[in-house]
Design a protein around this motif. Structure first.
Motif, PDB file in Angstrom:
ATOM      1  N   ALA A  70      28.036 -38.119 -18.362  1.00  0.00           N
ATOM      2  CA  ALA A  70      28.496 -39.195 -17.476  1.00  0.00           C
ATOM      3  C   ALA A  70      28.557 -40.526 -18.223  1.00  0.00           C
ATOM      4  N   VAL A  71      27.610 -40.758 -19.127  1.00  0.00           N
ATOM      5  CA  VAL A  71      27.625 -41.959 -19.968  1.00  0.00           C
ATOM      6  C   VAL A  71      28.875 -41.956 -20.846  1.00  0.00           C
ATOM      7  N   ALA A  72      29.164 -40.815 -21.461  1.00  0.00           N
ATOM      8  CA  ALA A  72      30.355 -40.699 -22.307  1.00  0.00           C
ATOM      9  C   ALA A  72      31.627 -40.993 -21.512  1.00  0.00           C
ATOM     10  N   GLU A  73      31.673 -40.474 -20.278  1.00  0.00           N
ATOM     11  CA  GLU A  73      32.842 -40.712 -19.419  1.00  0.00           C
ATOM     12  C   GLU A  73      32.998 -42.198 -19.113  1.00  0.00           C
ATOM     13  N   GLU A  74      31.873 -42.861 -18.837  1.00  0.00           N
ATOM     14  CA  GLU A  74      31.904 -44.308 -18.578  1.00  0.00           C
ATOM     15  C   GLU A  74      32.428 -45.080 -19.788  1.00  0.00           C
ATOM     16  N   LEU A  75      32.132 -44.559 -20.978  1.00  0.00           N
ATOM     17  CA  LEU A  75      32.545 -45.233 -22.213  1.00  0.00           C
ATOM     18  C   LEU A  75      33.936 -44.818 -22.680  1.00  0.00           C
ATOM     19  N   GLY A  76      34.580 -43.912 -21.916  1.00  0.00           N
ATOM     20  CA  GLY A  76      35.913 -43.447 -22.294  1.00  0.00           C
ATOM     21  C   GLY A  76      35.907 -42.572 -23.530  1.00  0.00           C
ATOM     22  N   MET A  77      34.809 -41.830 -23.720  1.00  0.00           N
ATOM     23  CA  MET A  77      34.664 -40.985 -24.901  1.00  0.00           C
ATOM     24  C   MET A  77      34.578 -39.512 -24.499  1.00  0.00           C
ATOM     25  N   ASP A  78      34.944 -38.640 -25.411  1.00  0.00           N
ATOM     26  CA  ASP A  78      34.685 -37.217 -25.217  1.00  0.00           C
ATOM     27  C   ASP A  78      33.214 -36.970 -25.518  1.00  0.00           C
ATOM     28  N   PHE A  79      32.746 -35.763 -25.242  1.00  0.00           N
ATOM     29  CA  PHE A  79      31.312 -35.497 -25.312  1.00  0.00           C
ATOM     30  C   PHE A  79      31.037 -34.158 -25.976  1.00  0.00           C
ATOM     31  N   LYS A  80      29.993 -34.139 -26.798  1.00  0.00           N
ATOM     32  CA  LYS A  80      29.607 -32.913 -27.503  1.00  0.00           C
ATOM     33  C   LYS A  80      28.095 -32.859 -27.646  1.00  0.00           C
ATOM     34  N   ILE A  81      27.518 -31.657 -27.461  1.00  0.00           N
ATOM     35  CA  ILE A  81      26.072 -31.472 -27.603  1.00  0.00           C
ATOM     36  C   ILE A  81      25.770 -30.645 -28.844  1.00  0.00           C
ATOM     37  N   GLU A 227      25.777 -52.078 -30.997  1.00  0.00           N
ATOM     38  CA  GLU A 227      26.943 -52.055 -30.103  1.00  0.00           C
ATOM     39  C   GLU A 227      26.863 -50.857 -29.152  1.00  0.00           C
ATOM     40  N   LEU A 228      26.543 -49.694 -29.693  1.00  0.00           N
ATOM     41  CA  LEU A 228      26.428 -48.503 -28.846  1.00  0.00           C
ATOM     42  C   LEU A 228      25.252 -48.635 -27.885  1.00  0.00           C
ATOM     43  N   LEU A 229      24.154 -49.200 -28.346  1.00  0.00           N
ATOM     44  CA  LEU A 229      22.983 -49.398 -27.482  1.00  0.00           C
ATOM     45  C   LEU A 229      23.353 -50.240 -26.263  1.00  0.00           C
ATOM     46  N   GLU A 230      24.082 -51.316 -26.489  1.00  0.00           N
ATOM     47  CA  GLU A 230      24.510 -52.188 -25.390  1.00  0.00           C
ATOM     48  C   GLU A 230      25.439 -51.451 -24.429  1.00  0.00           C
ATOM     49  N   LYS A 231      26.359 -50.675 -24.972  1.00  0.00           N
ATOM     50  CA  LYS A 231      27.304 -49.940 -24.132  1.00  0.00           C
ATOM     51  C   LYS A 231      26.601 -48.863 -23.310  1.00  0.00           C
TER      52      LYS A 231
END
Length: 258
Positions: A70-81, A227-231
Motif C-alpha cells: 500500500a505504501v508503494a502504491e501511494e508512492l506510485g511505485m511497483d512492489f517486490k518482496i 528522501e525515501l524516509l520522508e516519502k
C-alpha cells in the motif's frame, strides 16, 4: 618480436573489452525498474513471522506485506518482496540491495547505527511460550533457564539480558517452538501475534499472561536515503488517516470479541 607485440596488443584489447562489458552490466543493476518503467520498491523480509509476513502458496502475505504494498502504491511505485534470513535484512537495506526492511522490526540503538526507521506503524509485545505443566509462571522465572529465540529478533536481543539464561538461537520462530515441544528448551520468547499462531494448534503449550516486553514496529530505510524516509512517512500517515492501515490489521488479527 613483431608477433609478440601484436599478441600483447590483442590481449590488452580483450582486457579493455571485458572491463567495458562488466562496467556496463554493473551500472545497469543499480536501479531496478519494472516492465512498465516504474521504479520498484524492494522490501526485504523474513516470511516466517505470521501474521505479519508468511507464505501462502507461492505468495508472501501478511500485515507487513500488504502495508508495504500500500505504501508503494501511494508512492506510485511497483512492489517486490525479497525473502531472506532475518539477520540479513538490515545489511540488505544498508547495502542498497533492498529499499526497505519490513519484518515486525523494533527500533533499537544497535539497529539505528546502520539504518534509519520510519514512524511506528504497529505496536506489539514480546511474550513467553512455555509448556502447560511448566514451573515458569512469569518472565522473572526465566532466570537460569534454556530460552529459545529467533536469531536477530528483538526477543533475541532482550533474552540476552535474562540472568544466567542459556539462550538458544533458531533461524525461524517455529523451530524454537518445535524445540520447546521436544523438551530441548524451557521457554520461547517471541512476538505476541506469531505466538498465538504457534500455540493455537499445540494443546501442550501456553502463553504466559505477563508480557516480556512492549515495543513498536517501524520500517528500516538506508541512512543515506532521507528522501525515501520522508516519502514513506507521508504514505504511512495517509494509510492511517484513511483507515486503510486498520483494515489491513483487522484482516489478519481478529479482536477478542470476534
Amino acid at each position: 618480436m613483431k608477433k609478440k607485440l601484436i599478441s600483447m596488443l590483442l590481449i590488452t584489447a580483450c582486457v579493455f573489452s571485458m572491463a567495458a562489458c562488466k562496467s556496463s552490466k554493473d551500472e545497469g543493476s543499480k536501479e531496478e525498474k519494472s516492465e512498465d518503467g516504474k521504479q520498484t520498491l524492494v522490501m526485504a523480509t523474513n516470511a516466517e513471522f505470521p501474521p505479519y509476513e508468511f507464505h501462502e502458496g507461492d505468495d508472501i502475505v501478511g500485515i507487513d506485506a500488504e502495508m508495504a504494498a500500500a505504501v508503494a502504491e501511494e508512492l506510485g511505485m511497483d512492489f517486490k518482496i525479497e525473502d531472506m534470513a532475518f539477520d540479513s535484512i538490515i545489511p540488505a537495506v544498508d547495502s542498497g540491495k533492498a529499499d526497505i526492511g519490513v519484518a515486525g522490526m523494533t527500533v533499537t540503538e544497535d539497529r539505528l547505527q546502520n539504518v534509519n526507521f520510519s514512524d511506528t506503524y504497529a505496536k506489539a509485545t514480546q511474550v513467553v511460550i512455555v509448556k502447560e505443566d511448566s514451573d515458569i509462571k512469569g518472565p522473572e522465572a526465566l532466570t537460569g533457564k534454556k530460552v529459545g529465540v529467533q536469531l536477530g529478533t528483538t526477543g533475541d536481543i532482550y533474552a540476552s539480558d535474562i540472568k544466567d539464561a542459556q539462550v538458544e538461537q533458531y533461524n525461524k520462530g517455529f523451530e524454537a517452538v518445535q524445540a520447546l515441544t521436544q523438551g530441548k528448551i524451557d521457554a520461547v520468547v517471541i512476538d505476541g501475534e506469531p505466538a498465538k499462531e504457534f500455540v493455537k494448534d499445540a494443546k501442550e503449550l501456553k502463553i504466559l499472561d505477563e508480557a516480556f516486553t512492549e515495543e513498536e514496529y517501524a520500517i528500516a530505510i538506508a541512512k543515506d536515503n532521507e528522501e525515501l524516509l520522508e516519502k514513506v512517512n507521508g504514505a504511512l500517515a495517509k494509510l492511517k488517516e484513511s483507515g486503510k492501515m486498520d483494515e489491513i490489521v483487522a484482516k489478519y488479527i481478529k479482536s477478542d470479541a470476534e
